[in-house]
Design a protein around this motif. Sequence first.
Motif, short mmCIF file in Angstrom:
data_model
loop_
_atom_site.label_atom_id
_atom_site.label_comp_id
_atom_site.label_asym_id
_atom_site.label_seq_id
_atom_site.Cartn_x
_atom_site.Cartn_y
_atom_site.Cartn_z
N THR A 13 0.83 -1.21 0.00
CA THR A 13 0.00 0.00 0.00
C THR A 13 0.86 1.25 0.00
OG1 THR A 13 -1.78 -1.16 1.15
CG2 THR A 13 -1.81 1.25 1.25
N ASP A 17 0.97 3.76 -3.25
CA ASP A 17 0.53 5.14 -3.05
C ASP A 17 1.61 6.13 -3.46
OD1 ASP A 17 -1.98 4.35 -2.24
OD2 ASP A 17 -1.57 4.59 -0.10
N ASN A 31 -5.93 -0.58 -6.12
CA ASN A 31 -6.28 -1.74 -5.30
C ASN A 31 -5.81 -3.05 -5.91
OD1 ASN A 31 -7.44 -0.08 -3.37
ND2 ASN A 31 -9.48 -0.25 -4.25
N ILE A 34 -2.05 -3.31 -5.37
CA ILE A 34 -1.73 -3.62 -3.98
C ILE A 34 -1.93 -5.11 -3.73
CG2 ILE A 34 -2.51 -3.32 -1.58
CD1 ILE A 34 -3.05 -0.35 -2.34
#
Length: 61
Positions: A13, A17, A31, A34
């Motif tokens: 994550t 990011d 998502n 990840i």
Amino acid sequence: MNDGEKPSRRLATDVVDKLVEAGLLRSGRRNALIDKIAAGGMKTGDWKLEIELASTKGDAA
């Protein structure tokens, strides 16, 4: 990180990011990326493709 979150998912994550912020990955794939990274499923070709798509298509999902 919540109590049930695995360290690999937390790291994935954080990395995704940062790469989205830098414009190297598409935010619409956040998502999925990840999940794939946390599971150890990202290969060299996957990274190259994602970065190429982000750089040629901007932030398109």
